[in-house]
Design a protein around this motif. Structure first.
Motif, PDB file in Angstrom:
ATOM      1  N   ASP A  25      35.209  28.306  34.971  1.00 52.11           N
ATOM      2  CA  ASP A  25      34.859  29.365  33.306  1.00 52.11           C
ATOM      3  C   ASP A  25      35.320  30.779  34.395  1.00 52.11           C
ATOM      4  O   ASP A  25      34.890  31.259  35.581  1.00 52.11           O
ATOM      5  N   ILE A  26      35.675  31.910  33.264  1.00 54.31           N
ATOM      6  CA  ILE A  26      36.339  33.098  33.893  1.00 54.31           C
ATOM      7  C   ILE A  26      34.909  33.858  34.666  1.00 54.31           C
ATOM      8  O   ILE A  26      35.169  34.535  35.768  1.00 54.31           O
ATOM      9  N   ALA A  27      33.468  33.120  34.292  1.00 55.54           N
ATOM     10  CA  ALA A  27      32.426  34.000  35.707  1.00 55.54           C
ATOM     11  C   ALA A  27      32.668  33.714  36.772  1.00 55.54           C
ATOM     12  O   ALA A  27      31.611  33.996  37.638  1.00 55.54           O
ATOM     13  N   ALA A  28      32.926  32.298  36.951  1.00 51.04           N
ATOM     14  CA  ALA A  28      33.223  31.871  38.125  1.00 51.04           C
ATOM     15  C   ALA A  28      34.611  32.084  39.328  1.00 51.04           C
ATOM     16  O   ALA A  28      34.339  32.186  40.225  1.00 51.04           O
ATOM     17  N   CYS A  29      35.404  33.151  38.547  1.00 47.46           N
ATOM     18  CA  CYS A  29      36.921  33.323  39.318  1.00 47.46           C
ATOM     19  C   CYS A  29      36.206  34.828  40.328  1.00 47.46           C
ATOM     20  O   CYS A  29      35.905  35.182  39.528  1.00 47.46           O
ATOM     21  N   PRO A  30      36.582  34.328  41.601  1.00 48.52           N
ATOM     22  CA  PRO A  30      36.299  36.099  42.820  1.00 48.52           C
ATOM     23  C   PRO A  30      37.246  36.803  41.660  1.00 48.52           C
ATOM     24  O   PRO A  30      38.142  36.923  40.558  1.00 48.52           O
ATOM     25  N   ASN A  31      36.830  37.967  42.234  1.00 41.47           N
ATOM     26  CA  ASN A  31      37.475  39.345  42.247  1.00 41.47           C
ATOM     27  C   ASN A  31      38.607  39.524  41.719  1.00 41.47           C
ATOM     28  O   ASN A  31      39.710  40.007  41.165  1.00 41.47           O
ATOM     29  N   ASN A  32      39.609  38.773  42.885  1.00 43.78           N
ATOM     30  CA  ASN A  32      40.561  39.181  43.585  1.00 43.78           C
ATOM     31  C   ASN A  32      41.574  37.696  44.174  1.00 43.78           C
ATOM     32  O   ASN A  32      40.773  36.940  44.435  1.00 43.78           O
ATOM     33  N   ILE A  33      42.542  37.631  44.572  1.00 45.51           N
ATOM     34  CA  ILE A  33      43.161  36.715  45.399  1.00 45.51           C
ATOM     35  C   ILE A  33      42.271  36.470  46.901  1.00 45.51           C
ATOM     36  O   ILE A  33      42.353  37.808  47.241  1.00 45.51           O
ATOM     37  N   THR A  34      42.969  35.594  48.034  1.00 45.24           N
ATOM     38  CA  THR A  34      41.750  35.253  48.815  1.00 45.24           C
ATOM     39  C   THR A  34      42.875  34.182  49.848  1.00 45.24           C
ATOM     40  O   THR A  34      42.839  33.482  49.605  1.00 45.24           O
ATOM     41  N   LYS A  84      38.475  55.029  35.293  1.00 46.87           N
ATOM     42  CA  LYS A  84      39.616  54.579  36.016  1.00 46.87           C
ATOM     43  C   LYS A  84      40.652  53.743  34.781  1.00 46.87           C
ATOM     44  O   LYS A  84      40.203  53.381  33.378  1.00 46.87           O
ATOM     45  N   GLY A  85      41.575  54.591  34.986  1.00 45.76           N
ATOM     46  CA  GLY A  85      42.425  53.958  33.934  1.00 45.76           C
ATOM     47  C   GLY A  85      42.823  52.316  34.650  1.00 45.76           C
ATOM     48  O   GLY A  85      42.784  52.323  35.561  1.00 45.76           O
ATOM     49  N   THR A  86      43.486  51.628  32.880  1.00 44.80           N
ATOM     50  CA  THR A  86      43.831  50.650  33.600  1.00 44.80           C
ATOM     51  C   THR A  86      44.829  49.965  34.363  1.00 44.80           C
ATOM     52  O   THR A  86      45.194  49.168  35.183  1.00 44.80           O
ATOM     53  N   PHE A  87      45.807  51.307  34.523  1.00 45.17           N
ATOM     54  CA  PHE A  87      46.778  50.581  35.731  1.00 45.17           C
ATOM     55  C   PHE A  87      45.728  51.194  37.409  1.00 45.17           C
ATOM     56  O   PHE A  87      47.174  50.919  38.053  1.00 45.17           O
ATOM     57  N   ALA A  88      44.842  51.541  37.077  1.00 49.23           N
ATOM     58  CA  ALA A  88      44.314  51.943  38.261  1.00 49.23           C
ATOM     59  C   ALA A  88      43.504  51.136  38.580  1.00 49.23           C
ATOM     60  O   ALA A  88      42.777  50.826  39.904  1.00 49.23           O
ATOM     61  N   LEU A  89      43.507  49.773  38.037  1.00 47.05           N
ATOM     62  CA  LEU A  89      42.457  48.424  38.592  1.00 47.05           C
ATOM     63  C   LEU A  89      43.465  46.628  38.666  1.00 47.05           C
ATOM     64  O   LEU A  89      44.402  47.152  37.747  1.00 47.05           O
ATOM     65  N   ARG A  90      42.776  46.212  38.655  1.00 40.68           N
ATOM     66  CA  ARG A  90      43.242  45.276  38.934  1.00 40.68           C
ATOM     67  C   ARG A  90      43.153  43.840  37.644  1.00 40.68           C
ATOM     68  O   ARG A  90      42.852  43.206  37.277  1.00 40.68           O
ATOM     69  N   THR A  91      41.955  44.373  36.601  1.00 40.81           N
ATOM     70  CA  THR A  91      41.195  44.255  35.805  1.00 40.81           C
ATOM     71  C   THR A  91      42.270  43.175  34.720  1.00 40.81           C
ATOM     72  O   THR A  91      43.779  43.774  34.615  1.00 40.81           O
ATOM     73  N   PRO A  92      42.183  41.598  34.477  1.00 48.45           N
ATOM     74  CA  PRO A  92      42.511  41.119  33.638  1.00 48.45           C
ATOM     75  C   PRO A  92      42.789  42.045  32.147  1.00 48.45           C
ATOM     76  O   PRO A  92      43.617  41.631  31.217  1.00 48.45           O
TER      77      PRO A  92
ATOM     78  N   PRO B 125      62.435  48.428  30.030  1.00 46.05           N
ATOM     79  CA  PRO B 125      61.213  48.691  29.287  1.00 46.05           C
ATOM     80  C   PRO B 125      60.190  48.470  30.974  1.00 46.05           C
ATOM     81  O   PRO B 125      60.071  47.284  31.225  1.00 46.05           O
ATOM     82  N   LEU B 126      59.107  48.853  30.919  1.00 49.72           N
ATOM     83  CA  LEU B 126      57.815  48.690  31.258  1.00 49.72           C
ATOM     84  C   LEU B 126      56.984  48.032  31.004  1.00 49.72           C
ATOM     85  O   LEU B 126      56.743  47.643  29.747  1.00 49.72           O
ATOM     86  N   LEU B 127      56.899  46.921  32.096  1.00 44.46           N
ATOM     87  CA  LEU B 127      55.870  45.735  31.406  1.00 44.46           C
ATOM     88  C   LEU B 127      53.611  46.017  31.442  1.00 44.46           C
ATOM     89  O   LEU B 127      53.215  46.517  31.330  1.00 44.46           O
ATOM     90  N   ASP B 128      54.011  46.751  32.609  1.00 50.85           N
ATOM     91  CA  ASP B 128      52.140  46.865  33.182  1.00 50.85           C
ATOM     92  C   ASP B 128      52.574  47.601  34.602  1.00 50.85           C
ATOM     93  O   ASP B 128      53.951  47.893  35.606  1.00 50.85           O
ATOM     94  N   ILE B 129      51.946  48.732  35.109  1.00 48.27           N
ATOM     95  CA  ILE B 129      51.371  48.885  37.180  1.00 48.27           C
ATOM     96  C   ILE B 129      50.317  48.728  37.604  1.00 48.27           C
ATOM     97  O   ILE B 129      49.343  48.751  36.513  1.00 48.27           O
ATOM     98  N   LYS B 130      50.261  48.189  38.234  1.00 44.49           N
ATOM     99  CA  LYS B 130      48.331  48.003  39.272  1.00 44.49           C
ATOM    100  C   LYS B 130      48.767  47.809  40.412  1.00 44.49           C
ATOM    101  O   LYS B 130      49.940  48.111  41.318  1.00 44.49           O
ATOM    102  N   PRO B 131      47.336  48.563  41.089  1.00 45.74           N
ATOM    103  CA  PRO B 131      47.435  48.214  42.196  1.00 45.74           C
ATOM    104  C   PRO B 131      47.990  47.947  43.185  1.00 45.74           C
ATOM    105  O   PRO B 131      47.062  46.357  42.858  1.00 45.74           O
ATOM    106  N   ALA B 132      48.633  47.758  44.096  1.00 48.10           N
ATOM    107  CA  ALA B 132      48.705  46.913  45.175  1.00 48.10           C
ATOM    108  C   ALA B 132      47.730  46.686  46.139  1.00 48.10           C
ATOM    109  O   ALA B 132      46.585  47.428  46.128  1.00 48.10           O
TER     110      ALA B 132
END
Lengths: 138, 138
Positions: A25-34, A84-92, B125-132
């Motif tokens: 479930d979503i709560a179990a997912c880490p915030n980023n790849i490791t 912060k805007g969506t494009f400055a974050l890795r949020t789904p 067409p652009l789909l997304d921008i996200k922080p590397a």
């Protein structure tokens, strides 16, 4: 491939396989790849398995996957000076909820690949695998 | 967001902006991104421009874009001992023709970003921008 619906141009994605991770479930997912995280695997649908020819254990690949259930409307997260805007974050939660991870292939079969440390839900639909290139690895 | 059509699951992408590059036809496009290449820019559609809040010049971002006109059926390229699967190549001819580039922001406005060395057609067409993230930069 591309159609115009009302005033919005859209294109369609095909789901070409599934990702197996330890996260149910979503709560179990880490915030980023490791990079050294738990073992995960990708199983391609039968018609796409030929596309694996030429990949090797040790290759770095960019994995693209579909973050089903994301809120695609939100443009800004947080508020005031913290916003912060969506494009400055890795949020789904973004207009096109495509997850991206560059990881090393640690195992390979006729039907898929194994890698460590993906951050997505078990059963996440796969969109693409492509070789990571020098420019991406700085 | 996700629908099932015949036996194939599909999801829809929204085009959220356009990429300006020097390349007016496919033959003119370089094979890959080049970190010091020509100046390119991304202009977001009005409704998505707020999503840029928090990005800065110098940030490395992953850009995702749609490679319209790709052949989405081909699974293997070349033949015999030279054959390589789609997933071992960066070719635009793949089941989900999403282009990906990690580049540094060299300019920023209220409506978009400037960067160097994208490899795609003008008007893509652009789909997304996200922080590397660190894991991607090894």
């Amino acid at each position: 491939m591309t159609t115009k619906i009302a005033n919005q141009e859209v294109s369609k994605l095909n789901f070409i396989g599934r990702i197996t991770t330890p996260y149910q479930d979503i709560a179990a997912c880490p915030n980023n790849i490791t990079r050294d995280g738990p073992l995960c695997s990708i199983e391609l649908d039968l018609e796409y398995q030929q596309g694996l020819i030429g990949l090797n254990v040790g290759d770095s690949v960019l994995i693209l996957y579909w973050l089903a259930g994301a809120d695609r409307q939100v443009k800004v997260h947080g508020n005031d000076s913290e916003a912060k805007g969506t494009f400055a974050l890795r949020t789904p939660n973004r207009p096109n909820p495509i997850g991206a991870a560059i990881l090393e292939i640690v195992g390979l079969s006729d039907s898929g690949v194994a890698l460590r440390g993906l951050d997505c839900l078990n059963g996440t639909p796969l969109l693409d695998i492509k070789p990571a290139i020098m420019q991406e690895l700085k």
